[in-house]
Scaffold this active site. Structure first.
Site, short mmCIF file in Angstrom:
data_model
loop_
_atom_site.label_atom_id
_atom_site.label_comp_id
_atom_site.label_asym_id
_atom_site.label_seq_id
_atom_site.Cartn_x
_atom_site.Cartn_y
_atom_site.Cartn_z
CG ASN A 7 11.44 2.39 3.67
OD1 ASN A 7 11.13 1.38 3.03
ND2 ASN A 7 10.58 3.33 3.99
NE ARG A 99 7.94 0.51 5.89
CZ ARG A 99 7.24 0.86 4.82
NH1 ARG A 99 7.84 1.37 3.78
NH2 ARG A 99 5.95 0.71 4.81
CG HIS A 189 0.79 2.69 6.66
ND1 HIS A 189 -0.38 2.89 5.97
CD2 HIS A 189 1.78 3.01 5.80
CE1 HIS A 189 -0.11 3.31 4.74
NE2 HIS A 189 1.20 3.38 4.62
NE ARG A 250 -1.41 -0.56 -2.97
CZ ARG A 250 -0.49 -0.12 -2.10
NH1 ARG A 250 -0.83 0.70 -1.11
NH2 ARG A 250 0.75 -0.53 -2.20
CD GLU A 396 6.69 4.77 8.60
OE1 GLU A 396 6.72 5.79 7.86
OE2 GLU A 396 6.33 3.67 8.18
#
Ligand code: ADP
Length: 415
Positions: A7, A99, A189, A250, A396
């Site tokens: 990742n 990923r 996600h 954010r 994940e």
């Protein structure tokens, strides 16, 4: 098979090495062999690796790019003193799963990497200018260091959301903009939500088509997903990860006219506005202190900091609003599922987020909620709560490794 899961972020490389195969998947007997991260790639990098059951290995050393970081990971993985069983040389790494953040409309499931797929990931750089280039660096580095004979697979964060109906993914902009630029909601996600849906199905012994949940992935990046009949029905992140919930840095949903206002009043360029929206807003912007939820909760508790409280309250209120919206949009659900660093660990945030939802049948069990932390999974709603609540720590990497095995072995797969 030993599968290396990578990742790659703009300045970090996270990895896991897993032992998995088709028979192990069916028995749920895959094993994690090692994991770790290189942070601050490009300067004095922080290296933190650990083999299962072994001691932590930490150093700081200059690693100039993603290739150097991966080289460092591989040298540690095969070193005799690391002593990972069955891994003595690079030949013991049989496949790599990456990923990849943005698959656009082209990639609706994981694929074996070849030049055409790499071109496709490059085509989506416009949609994910920070993430896809880093993913491509990881792919190039793995190809170079492990050789072209080791199959590599791309697993897309957007793929799970490819089932969303057009009523969820289209923006109410002139339709030709969608036709011209594929300007639409993609959502992110996705692999995390796929894992949560899979685990929820196992824990509740439901069939896939009976999985109707609202999943909240609450980490530094945060989003919500309405999962209806086992598929993504709607999600809060959009064309990019900027939309939706309040996140670490954010702001999520806001009036787009704010951009024009700030452009005129503060003379900010689009690049500066992008930085403001993605790097200086959210928990950090509201609190003026930090993007880290744990630190904010401490600040609030120990010093009664008003803006820390405000930031946490707005974070929770926004997520609560999405729970209500998705219940209406999907026609009801059976459970709200929490995951991500905050969702998995903070009983306080879960309690504040669910506050006042008893009227729609969601009541937490205070003791169960408090106990669900540090990677524990379980139901946190009270007995008889009409809408259940669960904590399911995401994984994940496991799904990326399993997808890679299925792709390499040509086994049937949905994603
Ligand atoms: P990322 O989106 O970078 O993967 P994570 O899922 O690792 O982020 O989540 C990081 C966030 O989780 C941080 O805000 C951190 O403070 C928060 N977090 C981790 N543990 C706790 C805890 N015990 N209580 C509150 N927040 C926590």
């Amino acid at each position: 098979m030993n599968v290396l899961v990578l990742n790659c972020g703009s300045s970090s490389v996270k990895f896991q090495l897993l032992s998995t195969d088709l028979d192990l998947i069916s028995k749920n007997a895959d094993r994690r062999l090692a994991s770790g991260v290189v942070e601050r790639v490009g300067s004095e990098s922080l290296v933190s690796f650990q083999a299962e059951g072994g001691p932590k290995f930490r150093t700081a050393e200059p690693l100039r790019d993603h290739r150097a970081a991966l080289d460092r990971i591989l040298r540690w993985v095969v070193a005799p003193e690391t002593a990972i069983s069955g891994v003595r040389s690079l030949a013991d790494i049989h496949a790599v799963g990456h990923r990849v953040v943005h698959g656009g409309e082209r990639f609706k499931q994981c694929v074996l990497l070849d030049d055409s797929v790499i071109d496709g990931i490059e085509d989506n750089i416009e949609l994910a200018p920070l993430h896809n280039p880093a993913n491509l660096k990881g792919i190039a580095a793995a190809r170079e260091l492990l050789g072209p004979g080791v199959p590599q697979c791309a697993v897309f964060d957007t793929a799970f959301h490819s089932t969303m109906p057009d009523t969820s993914y289209l923006y109410a902009l002139p339709y030709q903009l969608y036709r011209r630029y594929k300007l639409r909601r993609y959502g992110f996600h996705g692999t995390s939500y796929r894992y949560v849906a899979y685990r929820y199905r196992q824990l509740t012994e439901k069939k896939q088509k009976d999985v109707n949940i609202i999943a909240l992935h609450l980490g530094n990046g945060a989003s919500a997903c309405a999962i209806k009949a086992g598929d993504s029905f709607d999600t809060s992140m959009g064309l990019t990860p900027t939309e939706g919930l309040v996140m670490g840095t954010r702001g999520g949903d806001m009036d787009p006219a704010i951009l024009e206002f700030l452009h005129h009043r503060e003379g900010l360029s689009f690049e500066q506005l992008d930085t403001l929206l993605n790097k200086s807003s959210g928990l950090l912007g509201l609190s003026g202190l930090t993007n880290d939820m744990r630190e904010l909760l401490e600040e609030e508790k120990e010093n009664g900091d008003r803006r820390a409280r405000l930031a946490v309250d707005i974070f929770c209120a926004r997520a609560r609003k999405y729970v209500g919206a998705y219940l209406a949009a999907m026609g009801g659900a059976d459970a709200v599922v929490f995951t991500g660093g905050i969702g998995e660990n903070s009983a306080e945030v879960r309690a504040r987020l669910c506050k006042g939802l008893d009227w729609l049948g969601l009541s937490l069990d205070a003791a169960r909620n408090k106990a669900a932390t540090g990677g524990k999974e379980g139901r946190v709603s009270a007995e008889g709560s009409r809408l259940a609540a669960w904590v399911i720590p995401t994984n994940e990497e496991l799904l990326i490794a399993r997808d890679t095995v299925r792709v390499v072995k040509g086994a049937p797969r949905r994603w």
